[in-house]
Design a protein around this motif. Structure first.
Motif, PDB file in Angstrom:
ATOM      1  N   ALA A 155       0.828  -1.212   0.000  1.00 17.88           N
ATOM      2  CA  ALA A 155       0.000   0.000   0.000  1.00 17.88           C
ATOM      3  C   ALA A 155       0.859   1.257   0.000  1.00 17.88           C
ATOM      4  CB  ALA A 155      -0.923  -0.012   1.216  1.00 17.88           C
ATOM      5  N   VAL A 156       1.945   1.264   0.780  1.00 12.06           N
ATOM      6  CA  VAL A 156       2.840   2.423   0.812  1.00 12.06           C
ATOM      7  C   VAL A 156       3.485   2.634  -0.553  1.00 12.06           C
ATOM      8  CG1 VAL A 156       4.956   3.354   1.828  1.00 12.06           C
ATOM      9  CG2 VAL A 156       3.270   2.240   3.283  1.00 12.06           C
ATOM     10  N   LYS A 186       0.940   4.171  -2.873  1.00 14.08           N
ATOM     11  CA  LYS A 186       0.843   5.591  -2.563  1.00 14.08           C
ATOM     12  C   LYS A 186       2.018   6.352  -3.155  1.00 14.08           C
ATOM     13  CE  LYS A 186       2.563   8.992   0.024  1.00 14.08           C
ATOM     14  NZ  LYS A 186       3.962   9.291   0.429  1.00 14.08           N
ATOM     15  N   TYR A 187       3.199   5.782  -3.056  1.00 12.22           N
ATOM     16  CA  TYR A 187       4.416   6.435  -3.551  1.00 12.22           C
ATOM     17  C   TYR A 187       4.324   6.681  -5.059  1.00 12.22           C
ATOM     18  CZ  TYR A 187       9.409   7.350  -4.245  1.00 12.22           C
ATOM     19  OH  TYR A 187      10.625   7.929  -4.565  1.00 12.22           O
ATOM     20  N   THR A 203      -2.909   6.960  -6.357  1.00 10.64           N
ATOM     21  CA  THR A 203      -4.038   7.209  -5.469  1.00 10.64           C
ATOM     22  C   THR A 203      -4.489   8.664  -5.522  1.00 10.64           C
ATOM     23  OG1 THR A 203      -2.410   7.464  -3.690  1.00 10.64           O
ATOM     24  CG2 THR A 203      -3.545   5.353  -3.838  1.00 10.64           C
ATOM     25  N   GLY A 204      -3.580   9.572  -5.873  1.00  8.83           N
ATOM     26  CA  GLY A 204      -3.964  10.975  -6.015  1.00  8.83           C
ATOM     27  C   GLY A 204      -5.002  11.171  -7.107  1.00  8.83           C
ATOM     28  N   ILE A 254      -4.995   0.579   0.633  1.00 10.64           N
ATOM     29  CA  ILE A 254      -4.741   1.217  -0.656  1.00 10.64           C
ATOM     30  C   ILE A 254      -5.752   2.340  -0.911  1.00 10.64           C
ATOM     31  CG2 ILE A 254      -4.669   0.857  -3.160  1.00 10.64           C
ATOM     32  CD1 ILE A 254      -3.834  -2.050  -2.550  1.00 10.64           C
ATOM     33  N   PRO A 294      -5.656   7.583   1.457  1.00 10.90           N
ATOM     34  CA  PRO A 294      -5.637   8.796   0.630  1.00 10.90           C
ATOM     35  C   PRO A 294      -6.952   9.579   0.651  1.00 10.90           C
ATOM     36  CG  PRO A 294      -4.723   6.931  -0.561  1.00 10.90           C
ATOM     37  CD  PRO A 294      -5.386   6.379   0.656  1.00 10.90           C
ATOM     38  N   ILE A 297       1.146   7.362   4.769  1.00 12.44           N
ATOM     39  CA  ILE A 297       0.187   7.351   3.680  1.00 12.44           C
ATOM     40  C   ILE A 297      -0.409   8.727   3.448  1.00 12.44           C
ATOM     41  CG2 ILE A 297      -2.063   6.458   2.967  1.00 12.44           C
ATOM     42  CD1 ILE A 297      -0.029   4.403   2.637  1.00 12.44           C
ATOM     43  N   VAL A 298      -0.854   9.370   4.538  1.00 17.27           N
ATOM     44  CA  VAL A 298      -1.570  10.628   4.402  1.00 17.27           C
ATOM     45  C   VAL A 298      -0.592  11.786   4.563  1.00 17.27           C
ATOM     46  CG1 VAL A 298      -3.490  11.995   5.262  1.00 17.27           C
ATOM     47  CG2 VAL A 298      -3.587   9.515   5.377  1.00 17.27           C
ATOM     48  N   ILE A 323      -0.380  14.171  -1.413  1.00 18.03           N
ATOM     49  CA  ILE A 323      -1.511  13.565  -2.099  1.00 18.03           C
ATOM     50  C   ILE A 323      -2.802  14.277  -1.702  1.00 18.03           C
ATOM     51  CG2 ILE A 323      -0.520  11.286  -2.478  1.00 18.03           C
ATOM     52  CD1 ILE A 323      -1.985  10.328   0.013  1.00 18.03           C
TER      53      ILE A 323
END
Length: 438
Positions: free
Chosen positions: A68-69, A72-73, A77-78, A119, A123, A220-221, A225
């Motif tokens: 999941a990280v 995000k990277y 997800t954005g 996932i 975000p 994550i947050v 993002i």
């Protein structure tokens, strides 16, 4: 008083007093061993030996956190968050029902269970805060999707759930076709739907500002993002990320291993240079920070379940209830459901509760005069009760691991208590109705 009742009540009380969930389950497990006549050393050894029962699940949770990280990277997800913001801005009920629908797909159509939560959800936390969405409502929506489909729909995890019920009923002297299980569990399933609608449109309909007093830095947050980002373009990294997600899904479905699927996705993302190799330590550390505690909860819960089973505490509880039921159908239904609630609250597994209840309560249902449909409804509902609301259940741990990515969501008061109220209460009522009318 049986060790199950005392230890489960101890776990619930400690958890509601905001004692860390790991310590709450650990103390409950040791108390169950002591009440059952084991020494503190024997209780500890049995707890540790039983932890291996969830070793694969714990490994899967950690690898999913790392995956999941990495997703995000990549920045993909954005794009998702921006699209959701434009489509659903101002529609709190709509976004909660959408999340419930996506969660339902994770049990049947795309059987990845809780893998999607780290996932999708972290975000969206900024979106929830900007729309003043009550995160307790999000938790109930997620738990609905993790639980209702396997009760009502004979596909994916639902098919597995129905097959276990039919097999255990046959083993204990009552035949029922797997194809009849959706009918048997339709009425209890309606109770969960009612609970979801009450949560979305009544209990958590109003705006709620999430407190920022406990805000912590999250892997994550982050500001990078923010859902207000305007110039997010789809690129090669996003293509590789989608390929990794699809590969992970395929391997999960084919091998029935979340760990292998997540590992395959991680390897592909490193190979495709979505995440630089030199960032590996940072990514793994962030994944461990987000999911490590949750994985350990699952391990201790497995040890707790082992103590309850191996000491005969659950069998003692079930036997104790048979003595005062007599031939009363309402009393039998109430007792079976109450015992199911207690057992599942303790061990956190509805699937694992079925064989325990069926071995004693199927003969009881035969003696009292329940039909196969009514018996299947009782066994299925009793095993599912407590899955929502249990601090040790993945149906509550999953939502918490996503919603607490920024440190603003409490596992007990913001996930377990709301899901217990909105799902266990209607499940109990509708389960009673089903048992008496089928």
């Amino acid at each position: 008083m049986t060790a199950v009742i005392v230890s489960v009540l101890l776990m619930i009380i400690l958890s509601m007093l905001r004692v860390n969930v790991v310590l709450s389950i650990l103390l409950a497990a040791l108390s169950a061993g002591l009440i059952s006549g084991l020494s503190i050393l024997d209780s500890t050894n049995m707890l540790i030996s039983g932890m291996s029962g969830q070793a694969e699940t714990a490994l899967s949770i950690v690898l999913l956190g790392i995956f999941a990280v990495m997703i995000k990277y990549s920045g993909i997800t954005g794009i998702l968050v921006t699209k959701l913001l434009k489509f659903m801005k101002g529609k709190r009920g709509g976004i909660l029902l959408t999340i419930a629908g996506i969660s339902c797909f994770s049990q049947n159509l795309v059987p990845v269970h809780i893998a999607f939560i780290p996932i999708l959800i972290p975000p969206l936390l900024h979106l929830f805060d900007s729309m003043k969405i009550d995160r307790r409502g999000v938790a109930t929506a997620l738990t609905f999707g993790l639980k209702a489909p396997y009760i009502m729909i004979p596909a994916g995890y639902g098919l597995m759930f129905h097959q276990i019920i039919a097999t255990e009923m046959k083993t204990n002297g009552m035949k029922i076709a797997v194809s009849q299980l959706p009918l048997a569990l339709f009425i209890p399933g309606l109770g969960m739907i009612a609970g979801l609608l009450i949560a979305v449109f009544i209990t958590y309909r109003k705006e709620k500002v999430t407190s920022t007093t406990e805000e912590v830095e999250s892997p994550i947050v982050t500001s990078e993002i923010s859902v207000t980002a305007e110039n997010i373009s789809f690129n090669k990294q996003h293509v590789v990320t989608l390929m990794a997600i699809i590969l992970a899904l395929i391997i999960q479905v084919v091998t029935h291993s979340l760990a292998l699927g997540a590992l395959a996705g991680i390897i592909l993302m490193f190979a495709g240079r979505v995440v630089p190799i030199l960032k590996g330590d940072e990514i793994v550390d962030d994944g461990m920070k987000m999911m490590g505690a949750i994985a350990f909860v699952m391990l201790i819960a497995a040890g707790y379940a082992t103590i309850l089973k191996e000491t005969g505490a659950i069998t003692e509880l079930v036997t104790l209830t048979n003595g005062f039921i007599g031939d009363s159908k309402p009393l039998a239904a109430f007792t079976i459901l109450m015992v199911g609630l207690l057992v599942t609250m303790g061990i956190g597994s509805s699937f694992g509760t079925i064989p325990i209840l069926a071995s004693v309560y199927v003969p009881l249902c035969l003696a009292v005069g329940f039909s196969p449909l009514a018996t299947a409804s009782l066994i299925g509902t009793a095993s599912a009760l407590g899955d929502a609301g249990s601090p040790a259940s993945d149906s509550t741990i999953g939502p918490t691991m996503g919603l607490n990515a920024d440190g603003k969501h409490n596992h007990i008061w913001d996930t377990c208590v709301p899901t217990f109220m909105h799902y266990n209460i209607p499940l109990f009522i509708f389960g009673m109705i089903a048992a008496l009318v089928l």
